[in-house]
Scaffold this motif. Sequence first.
Motif, mmCIF file in Angstrom:
data_model
loop_
_atom_site.group_PDB
_atom_site.id
_atom_site.type_symbol
_atom_site.label_atom_id
_atom_site.label_comp_id
_atom_site.label_asym_id
_atom_site.label_seq_id
_atom_site.Cartn_x
_atom_site.Cartn_y
_atom_site.Cartn_z
ATOM 1 N N GLU A 1 0.827 -1.211 0.000
ATOM 2 C CA GLU A 1 0.000 0.000 0.000
ATOM 3 C C GLU A 1 0.856 1.253 0.000
ATOM 4 O O GLU A 1 0.521 2.230 -0.660
ATOM 5 C CB GLU A 1 -0.945 0.005 1.214
ATOM 6 N N LEU B 1 2.204 1.671 -3.617
ATOM 7 C CA LEU B 1 1.167 2.099 -4.551
ATOM 8 C C LEU B 1 0.717 3.517 -4.242
ATOM 9 O O LEU B 1 0.538 4.339 -5.148
ATOM 10 C CB LEU B 1 -0.018 1.122 -4.492
ATOM 11 N N GLY B 2 0.561 3.831 -2.941
ATOM 12 C CA GLY B 2 0.155 5.176 -2.531
ATOM 13 C C GLY B 2 1.162 6.216 -3.000
ATOM 14 O O GLY B 2 0.787 7.292 -3.485
ATOM 15 N N VAL C 1 3.276 5.970 -5.567
ATOM 16 C CA VAL C 1 3.214 6.116 -7.027
ATOM 17 C C VAL C 1 1.980 6.921 -7.428
ATOM 18 O O VAL C 1 2.055 7.842 -8.239
ATOM 19 C CB VAL C 1 3.202 4.729 -7.713
ATOM 20 N N ARG C 2 0.834 6.594 -6.823
ATOM 21 C CA ARG C 2 -0.417 7.306 -7.155
ATOM 22 C C ARG C 2 -0.288 8.798 -6.876
ATOM 23 O O ARG C 2 -0.661 9.627 -7.700
ATOM 24 C CB ARG C 2 -1.578 6.758 -6.313
ATOM 25 N N GLN C 3 0.239 9.106 -5.700
ATOM 26 C CA GLN C 3 0.364 10.504 -5.308
ATOM 27 C C GLN C 3 1.309 11.234 -6.263
ATOM 28 O O GLN C 3 1.025 12.352 -6.704
ATOM 29 C CB GLN C 3 0.883 10.592 -3.873
ATOM 30 N N ILE D 1 1.956 10.488 -9.365
ATOM 31 C CA ILE D 1 1.305 10.652 -10.668
ATOM 32 C C ILE D 1 0.316 11.815 -10.606
ATOM 33 O O ILE D 1 0.282 12.668 -11.494
ATOM 34 C CB ILE D 1 0.600 9.344 -11.125
ATOM 35 N N THR D 2 -0.482 11.866 -9.531
ATOM 36 C CA THR D 2 -1.460 12.939 -9.386
ATOM 37 C C THR D 2 -0.777 14.301 -9.331
ATOM 38 O O THR D 2 -1.213 15.254 -9.962
ATOM 39 C CB THR D 2 -2.282 12.749 -8.087
ATOM 40 N N ALA E 1 6.583 10.587 -11.511
ATOM 41 C CA ALA E 1 6.350 9.374 -10.723
ATOM 42 C C ALA E 1 7.469 8.354 -10.934
ATOM 43 O O ALA E 1 7.832 7.632 -10.009
ATOM 44 C CB ALA E 1 4.991 8.771 -11.068
ATOM 45 N N CYS F 1 9.499 6.982 -7.891
ATOM 46 C CA CYS F 1 9.584 5.540 -7.676
ATOM 47 C C CYS F 1 11.050 5.110 -7.572
ATOM 48 O O CYS F 1 11.435 4.335 -6.698
ATOM 49 C CB CYS F 1 8.925 4.862 -8.866
ATOM 50 N N PRO G 1 -3.313 0.395 -13.039
ATOM 51 C CA PRO G 1 -2.429 1.529 -12.679
ATOM 52 C C PRO G 1 -0.960 1.298 -13.024
ATOM 53 O O PRO G 1 -0.166 2.231 -13.000
ATOM 54 C CB PRO G 1 -2.581 1.665 -11.159
ATOM 55 N N CYS G 2 -0.592 0.079 -13.351
ATOM 56 C CA CYS G 2 0.813 -0.247 -13.642
ATOM 57 C C CYS G 2 1.158 0.008 -15.107
ATOM 58 O O CYS G 2 2.345 0.083 -15.464
ATOM 59 C CB CYS G 2 1.098 -1.713 -13.326
#
Length: 182
Positions: A34, A37-38, A40-42, A44-45, A52, A56, A133-134
């Motif tokens: 988590e 993923l969190g 990477v998501r953040q 990207i946003t 990202a 990463c 998302p990958c």
Amino acid sequence: MRPLLLATLLACTDAHAATPWQNEAAAQIPPFAEQLLGTVRQAITEGGPIAAVQACQAVAPQIASEHSQHAWQVGRTSLKVRNPDNVPDAWERAVLERFASAAEAGTPVKELRHGEEVDGQYRYMQAIAVGEPCMACHGTAIKAEVQDAIDQYYPQDQARGYQVGELRGAFTLRRPIAQETP
Ligand code: HEC
């Protein structure tokens, strides 16, 4: 008979039952996954996929070491790595190859896991499937500028061209176990 002992005996009669080590290993994974993923998501946003990739690259190894501060050492590996530091050792490679054959034979990737005692350690691997998302960074249609960013950090990258649902790699965990003298 105490319930705990009974449960252990019952578990031992079933070769496929999870061992206590296996349960403990599996429990290490969700917080690690988590956080990855969190992050990477953040990223990207906030900055898009190129930022990202940089995030990463900078923090994935750090997240792994933060989650390795107790007995368990956690990480990720793959038969096709992006980061050369994640190349599997011989035991991991053999397990990944078994996962790949099982996936090819139709076993859902998320069900693939394997744990055993190896040279005084308990080692555990749990397969990672490619999800939507990958795809921005591991898929078949990665944007040119994202590819450039990946090339910059990982000139030997092998981790592209995946489809959703495919086996991407595995979480890999290990911890020392007390040696029992017979
Ligand atoms: C923003 C781009 C990006 C996204 C999105 C992304 N990854 Fe990665 N991935 C990377 C980078 C960069 C690395 C290398 C970082 C590292 O582990 O040192 C990496 C490494 C990995 C590794 C470790 C093995 C290796 O190849 O080095 C696995 C497994 C992995 N990614 C799976 C996934 C999965 C599953 C998803 C979707 C849930 C995902 N990635 C989403 C960029 C991304």
